[in-house]
Design a protein around this motif. Structure first.
Motif: not given
Length: 142
Positions: A95-109
């Protein structure tokens, strides 16, 4: 425009509110890779306790969201339609950085290994072009 909406994602994987952690699928190569999106809202139920006054998306839920994207990629193959992909292992999680409200999380698998109903996906989550989490996720199709 998104490839799949939440309603279409629910046709592929069994997850439902409050545990469906992806909003859309943006790109898909069935059996190979998928790119999903999660718009992180302050209204997420886990923010009530993680952490009051300083909301941070739990790392295990980021990994779960990445696994759900991987499940969409794998279960989009006709031979696995209607099945469920279960977590079988997590390796090299960072885990490298916090994810907080308002973030758009891109998820690639990306599926990197398959043997029968078992497989491994290389998963990367990012916000604003910066990597926030990564792992290798092992799954078993039941």
């Amino acid at each position: 425009m998104s490839l799949y909406t939440a309603r279409e994602i629910m046709d592929i994987i069994p997850h439902r509110y409050p545990f469906l952690l992806i909003d859309t699928i943006e790109e898909l190569e069935p059996g190979v890779r998928a790119l999903g999106k999660k718009c992180v809202s302050v209204n997420e139920p886990y923010f009530q306790g993680h952490f009051p006054g300083n909301p941070v998306m739990p790392g295990v839920l980021i990994l779960e969201a990445l696994a759900q994207v991987g499940a969409v990629a794998f279960l989009s193959l006709p031979e696995w339609k209607g099945r469920t992909a279960y977590f079988a292992g997590i390796d090299r999680a960072k885990f490298r950085k916090k994810v907080i409200p308002g973030d758009e999380l891109l998820l690639e698998t990306t599926i990197i290994r398959v043997k029968g109903p078992m497989g491994v996906g290389r998963a990367v989550a990012s916000v604003g072009g910066r990597k926030v989490a990564e792992a290798e996720l092992t799954f078993a199709v039941g």
